[in-house]
Design a protein around this motif. Structure first.
Motif, mmCIF file in Angstrom:
data_model
loop_
_atom_site.group_PDB
_atom_site.id
_atom_site.type_symbol
_atom_site.label_atom_id
_atom_site.label_comp_id
_atom_site.label_asym_id
_atom_site.label_seq_id
_atom_site.Cartn_x
_atom_site.Cartn_y
_atom_site.Cartn_z
ATOM 1 N N LEU A 1 39.025 41.871 39.996
ATOM 2 C CA LEU A 1 38.182 42.921 40.567
ATOM 3 C C LEU A 1 38.095 44.106 39.625
ATOM 4 C CD1 LEU A 1 39.350 42.708 44.288
ATOM 5 C CD2 LEU A 1 37.101 42.059 43.379
ATOM 6 N N GLY A 2 39.199 44.388 38.937
ATOM 7 C CA GLY A 2 39.172 45.450 37.945
ATOM 8 C C GLY A 2 38.177 45.159 36.834
ATOM 9 N N ARG A 3 38.137 43.915 36.398
ATOM 10 C CA ARG A 3 37.187 43.553 35.341
ATOM 11 C C ARG A 3 35.739 43.698 35.808
ATOM 12 N NH1 ARG A 3 41.318 39.726 34.294
ATOM 13 N NH2 ARG A 3 40.298 38.097 35.552
ATOM 14 N N LEU A 4 35.516 43.626 37.112
ATOM 15 C CA LEU A 4 34.176 43.819 37.661
ATOM 16 C C LEU A 4 33.840 45.302 37.823
ATOM 17 C CD1 LEU A 4 34.109 41.050 40.426
ATOM 18 C CD2 LEU A 4 33.066 40.971 38.150
ATOM 19 N N GLY A 5 34.826 46.167 37.594
ATOM 20 C CA GLY A 5 34.589 47.604 37.674
ATOM 21 C C GLY A 5 34.967 48.248 38.986
ATOM 22 N N VAL A 6 35.615 47.505 39.882
ATOM 23 C CA VAL A 6 36.024 48.041 41.180
ATOM 24 C C VAL A 6 37.075 49.139 40.992
ATOM 25 C CG1 VAL A 6 37.236 47.443 43.325
ATOM 26 C CG2 VAL A 6 35.457 45.936 42.420
ATOM 27 N N ALA A 7 37.005 50.172 41.835
ATOM 28 C CA ALA A 7 37.935 51.296 41.744
ATOM 29 C C ALA A 7 38.982 51.293 42.858
ATOM 30 C CB ALA A 7 37.173 52.626 41.787
ATOM 31 N N HIS B 1 41.502 56.516 41.953
ATOM 32 C CA HIS B 1 40.344 55.622 41.931
ATOM 33 C C HIS B 1 39.864 55.482 40.489
ATOM 34 C CE1 HIS B 1 40.554 56.791 46.134
ATOM 35 N NE2 HIS B 1 39.677 55.854 46.449
ATOM 36 N N ARG B 2 40.358 54.463 39.824
ATOM 37 C CA ARG B 2 40.046 54.270 38.407
ATOM 38 C C ARG B 2 39.269 52.965 38.243
ATOM 39 N NH1 ARG B 2 45.563 55.898 38.592
ATOM 40 N NH2 ARG B 2 46.152 53.687 38.630
ATOM 41 N N PRO B 3 37.964 53.047 38.022
ATOM 42 C CA PRO B 3 37.193 51.814 37.804
ATOM 43 C C PRO B 3 37.811 50.981 36.694
ATOM 44 C CG PRO B 3 35.726 53.694 38.061
ATOM 45 C CD PRO B 3 37.131 54.253 37.958
ATOM 46 N N GLY B 4 38.034 49.718 36.988
ATOM 47 C CA GLY B 4 38.694 48.841 36.026
ATOM 48 C C GLY B 4 40.179 48.723 36.269
ATOM 49 N N ARG B 5 40.782 49.721 36.913
ATOM 50 C CA ARG B 5 42.208 49.702 37.274
ATOM 51 C C ARG B 5 42.316 50.100 38.739
ATOM 52 N NH1 ARG B 5 44.942 53.901 33.776
ATOM 53 N NH2 ARG B 5 46.803 53.146 34.836
#
Length: 267
Positions: free
Chosen positions: A208-214, A11-15
């Motif tokens: 979604l990664g750019r929005l900070g989703v993990a 679970h990596r926010p941004g990735r």
């Protein structure tokens, strides 16, 4: 490294982790064979396959049986336990401990109820805390259905629940149906890795990664798509017309999914 830590590290926010949701051994094994490091289950798929209603706390036995069948797959497993099958936190914790003994890395625990209301936050907190005490090796993804059920003022409701669930020991926060423009608010204020639902036509993984989703889950989509493909093919055959389908897995490949040490599995 235990399963919870290994799962948490994905679970990596941004990735974000794409967590595809399976409903039986074949679907989970196929996803693992295609290189997905983790696979979830979908309560709708598991319930429908068993001829039971979704979100009714009726699939505890099916979840345990499925986890037992999937325990040797080369992928971490997260199980959708709906609301835990009970309003007794001790009973929910017992269920998760049973899954943990089978090697399950995570569970998805939701606050939506069959009557269209949300479980009280303190009840969800008690369930999370009980699960954390009974099965510390399991990643607890706490889901709010504030948007899913259309409650008034869903954003403050979700933010308050994120705080309560975090303080109770949740590892992640899942907000299906959250509007795209509110995702950054949840990311900034939830205090937990944010999980959203994949939506065809919506933002892709990179966006979604750019929005900070993990984490991005497919939910029941794969199961419903498989049913749709089956109906499409059956109707095409009945109407004596050509069926337009994506690549269909070969018989031998599918048959080998249940063979130990099969070449279709990842090492």
């Amino acid at each position: 490294m235990n399963a919870r830590v290994a799962f948490r590290d994905l679970h990596r926010p941004g990735r974000p982790l794409l967590l595809p949701n399976a409903w039986d051994h074949a679907s989970a094994a196929a996803l693992a064979a295609r290189g997905h490091p983790a696979v979830g289950t979908t309560s709708l798929g598991v319930a429908a396959a068993a001829g039971k209603p979704d979100a009714a706390g009726a699939i505890r036995a099916e979840n345990v049986a499925l986890a037992r069948r999937l325990r040797d797959l080369p992928a971490l497993l997260s199980v959708d336990i709906e609301g835990g099958g009970s309003d007794d936190p001790a009973a929910v914790a017992e269920h998760v401990a049973e899954l943990a003994a089978l090697g399950v890395a995570g569970v998805n625990l939701e606050d939506g109820r069959p009557d269209g209301t949300l479980a009280p936050p303190d009840l969800m907190a008690a369930k999370i805390a009980s699960v954390r005490a009974a099965a510390p090796e399991v990643f607890v993804n706490a889901r709010t259905d504030a948007w899913w059920l259309g409650v008034p003022e869903p954003l403050p409701e979700a933010l308050d629940r994120a705080r309560v669930y975090r303080e109770a020991g949740a590892d992640g926060f899942f907000a299906p149906a959250v509007p795209d423009d509110l995702v950054p608010r949840l990311v900034a204020h939830a205090g937990l890795p944010l999980n959203v639902l994949y939506r065809p036509g919506g933002p892709g993984m990179a966006a979604l990664g750019r929005l900070g989703v993990a984490r991005v889950s497919t939910g029941s989509l794969l199961f419903r798509a498989a049913l749709g493909a089956a109906l499409h093919l059956a109707e095409a055959a009945r109407a004596d017309r050509e069926a337009d389908l994506p690549d269909v897995p070969a018989y031998d490949w599918v048959a080998e999914l249940s063979v130990p040490n099969s070449a279709t599995r990842r090492s």
